[in-house]
Design an enzyme around this catalytic site. Structure first.
Site, short mmCIF file in Angstrom:
data_model
loop_
_atom_site.label_atom_id
_atom_site.label_comp_id
_atom_site.label_asym_id
_atom_site.label_seq_id
_atom_site.Cartn_x
_atom_site.Cartn_y
_atom_site.Cartn_z
N GLU A 77 41.57 37.17 42.45
CA GLU A 77 40.30 37.05 41.76
C GLU A 77 40.17 35.70 41.04
OE1 GLU A 77 37.91 39.05 42.13
OE2 GLU A 77 36.53 38.33 40.59
N ASP A 78 41.25 35.25 40.46
CA ASP A 78 41.14 34.10 39.55
C ASP A 78 41.74 32.79 40.05
OD1 ASP A 78 39.84 35.73 37.81
OD2 ASP A 78 41.62 36.25 36.66
#
Ligand code: MN
Length: 726
Positions: A77-78
């Protein structure tokens, strides 16, 4: 080695000395490198978060894959890492866990309605193919709540509410009471800080009294246990602020009326010891009537087992006592997560086995439960789901049966949406109407007033009876005149396929004989029903064909009808008007008097109600100047003059196949399904019992021809389809 990593490995080794810790070491280094330079709102390095989550899970004795996935849970996600990279580096199990957690992170929580919240919880369970995904997500949420104070206030309240509504109940369902209680207490602090600190305050006022009472109780129990020779661990029970809060503010009790303030827990080795301790406690102290519960014999639906009782304690203070074994304790604290605990010296069971075992045990218990909550039902359904949960663009959750399509979704929202549906987008991309919805899909239905409405194909695609019923209703009501035309056309086609002359349709004797038997007042009703696919019309058709065949047999027509004769009989005569309606070869045509078109004029057809097709000039003032409703607009169809040759050419095909019954019928059926006119057809039998069929057809273009050739090749037994130039 780094201290944080060392601590983590230490915990893992404690629970399973023989575990291969390499994946954890690798995940640690990988995640650390990828999150390098990222910081949390608090200013801490971001990597501290996955490490903390991994520690929460290590304390619960989860397996190596879960710990590795916890370390990697925010990487996709990051950072720029892809799921494929995770799979390549750490294997499929870790990748599935990481992508599962990532997916759950994308579920929006927007609604306040109870039904929506329940659906969200269900979707959560349904989306996580592996229960460990939820366990990791819960640990993730727990750490985020623990560090919530650095977030801005609105965010704090939002996260806290989500946690109370979705995450804590999930933890409860999965029996993970330790996490559940901490989630609730932390949430409470942000949702009602005043109420929370009031309780903290009241409890701390009583702190001295409370601690003394508990210490007295523990020492009394310990000395007695020693006398009896029972090996046991006695402890004061952790305070659960949220449950005290509920009792005080919802059940309106005063702090003195709340028993859980004074609570001890006795943990022993065997079931028998539990009952022995209970007997001992009831001998020592006066039990409070109605407070004894045997959750060992009758476990709670989430597998919780313990003996509960309340007694009047040493200083006249009411006390709650829980008695359980260590195994029950582990299940009580960690619930489903306890089932991934390593069993020392044993080879761990496969994940699937553990999951199935858990379900099996739950089902086992359910059998004995007389008052089982719906928990069991929902868990069972959710885990092996027959349902799919999708979102409206506004974030409402719609639950549909697995395999449902955008059509089902549209009709689940409203029948008007379904009837005006033009297309659908899933997660922003256009999909076909037979797209199978997946959990978490955001579904958007495009509607248009110009839409013709549902069609028969939708009936085949729709999965829910709700959608099918509504489509049927529409087809019956709204579309009658089109259905009559369509039904009639289909009727003719079916007769041709069965080598029955279409002239039989005018045989009112035959028709009338059975019409009312199938529930039709008049012929049109039957055509209309056939047009929308009603089954009684199909039955009628079957019966009618049967009667025609009987009649033909009696007139001895079947045996000596040649293909040529057949074609002569069935090809509809050129309509007297000289106009051809695309796709329909036998309908009533009226030349409109307002503009009186003549051959050569550009023309257009309008399907009137019950009076066939009216033909106008394309530039007729009644057409160009009038305003038509969308429904009326749908009634315009393409027509052209019969002698107008639309770029078509003849092709001669030669089909070779072993001779068999109904070979010709199959060939004609294929061609007539394609709406390709047959110009001539010759069949002969060659040596080796091979049939040679020469077929001349009129096709629009080469694609049209190729489609025909391909379809012909698919006919049973066909060996070759060759094309000849004439
Ligand atoms: Mn996270």
């Amino acid at each position: 080695m780094e201290k944080a990593l060392e601590n983590l490995l230490q915990k893992l080794k404690k629970h399973n000395p023989s575990a291969d810790l390499d994946p954890v070491i690798k995940a640690f280094e990988f995640s650390k490198a990828k999150h390098e330079g990222q910081f949390r709102v608090s200013g801490e390095p971001f990597f501290s978060h996955p490490v903390a989550v991994a520690n929460i899970l290590a304390d619960m004795a989860l397996d190596v894959s879960s710990i590795a996935a916890a370390l990697l849970h925010d990487v996709v996600e990051d950072t720029d890492v892809t799921e494929a990279e995770i799979a390549a580096e750490f294997g499929e199990t870790v990748e599935l866990l990481v992508s599962g957690v990532t997916k759950l992170g994308k579920i929006p929580y927007t609604s306040n309605e109870d039904q929506q919240i329940e659906n969200l919880r269900k979707m959560f369970l349904a989306m996580a193919n592996d229960v460990r995904v939820i366990v990791i997500k819960l640990a993730d949420r727990l750490h985020n709540l623990r560090t919530l104070k650095s977030m801005p206030e609105p965010k704090q309240r939002e996260k806290a509410r989500e946690t109370l509504e979705v995450f804590a109940p999930l933890a409860h369902r999965l029996g993970m009471s330790k996490i559940k209680m901490e989630l609730e207490d932390l949430s409470l602090k942000y949702i009602d800080p005043i109420g929370y600190y009031e309780i903290v305050d009241k409890i701390s006022q009583k702190q001295g009294e409370r601690e003394k009472n508990i210490a007295d109780m523990i020492s009394l129990l310990n000395s007695r246990l020693e006398t009896l020779g029972i090996e046991a661990h006695v402890e004061g029970r952790a305070k659960h602020f949220y449950s005290i809060y509920r009792k005080m503010f919802i059940q309106n009790k005063t702090i003195d009326e709340i028993y859980d303030l004074f609570a001890v827990r006795v943990i022993v080795n065997t079931d028998a010891d539990c009952y022995a301790v209970l007997g001992m406690v009831h001998e020592l102290f006066k039990p409070i009537p109605g407070r004894f519960k045997d959750y060992i014999a009758m476990p709670k639906p989430n597998m919780y087992q313990s003996l509960h009782s309340s007694v009047i304690g040493p200083n006249g203070v009411p006390f709650e006592i829980q008695i359980r074994t260590w195994a029950m304790h582990n299940t009580a604290e960690n619930g489903i997560a306890a089932h991934w605990k390593y069993k020392e010296g044993k080879v761990g069971k496969s994940d699937l086995d553990s999951k199935l075992e858990w379900i099996k045990q739950l089902l086992e218990i359910q059998k004995d439960l007389t008052n089982a909550e719906d928990f069991m039902q929902t868990l069972k359904i959710d885990m092996f789901s027959d349902e799919v949960f999708v979102f409206t663009p506004k974030g409402d959750v719609v639950s549909l049966p697995a395999g449902a399509t955008p059509i089902d979704f549209a009709y689940a929202i409203h029948s008007a949406i379904g009837n005006k549906m033009q297309g659908a987008k899933v997660n922003g991309k256009i999909v076909t109407l037979d797209y199978k919805l997946k959990n978490g899909d955001i579904v958007e239905i495009n509607t248009s007033n110009a839409v013709h409405g549902p069609n028969l194909d939708w009936l085949k695609i729709a999965k829910t009876s709700q959608a099918r019923n509504k489509i049927n209703q529409w087809l019956k009501k709204e579309n009658r005149s089109e259905n009559i035309l369509k039904g009639k056309e289909q009727f003719e086609r079916e007769l041709k396929k069965a080598l029955i002359p279409v002239s039989y349709m005018n045989d009112t004797d035959l028709f009338g004989k059975i019409l009312s038997k199938y529930g039709f007042a008049q012929t049109e009703d039957m055509f209309a029903t056939l047009g929308y696919g009603g089954s009684n019309a199909t039955k009628f058709l079957t019966k009618f064909k049967e009667l025609c065949k009987q009649d033909m047999a009696s007139k001895n027509e079947i045996s000596d009808i040649s293909p040529e004769q057949f074609l002569l009989k069935t090809t509809s005569k050129a309509n007297q008007s000289g106009v051809v309606v695309d796709g329909i070869d036998n309908c009533l045509i009226r030349i409109s008097h307002c503009c009186s078109p003549v051959p050569g004029d550009k023309i257009i057809g309008y399907v009137t109600r019950g009076r066939g097709v009216a033909v106008h000039r394309a530039d007729c003032i009644n057409i160009t100047n009038a305003h038509f409703s969308p429904e009326e607009q749908m009634r315009f169809i393409n027509v052209h003059w019969a002698n107008e040759v639309e770029s078509s050419f003849q092709a001669m095909l030669c089909i070779t196949a072993p001779d068999r019954n109904s070979l010709l019928a199959d060939i004609i059926s294929v061609i007539s399904d394609l709406k390709i006119p047959i110009k001539s057809l010759n069949a002969r039998t060659a040596k080796n019992n091979l049939a040679i069929v020469e077929l001349s057809i009129e096709v629009k273009n080469i694609e049209n021809l190729e489609t025909a050739i391909n379809k012909l090749k698919n006919i049973k037994g066909v060996l070759a389809v060759a094309r000849r130039r004439q």
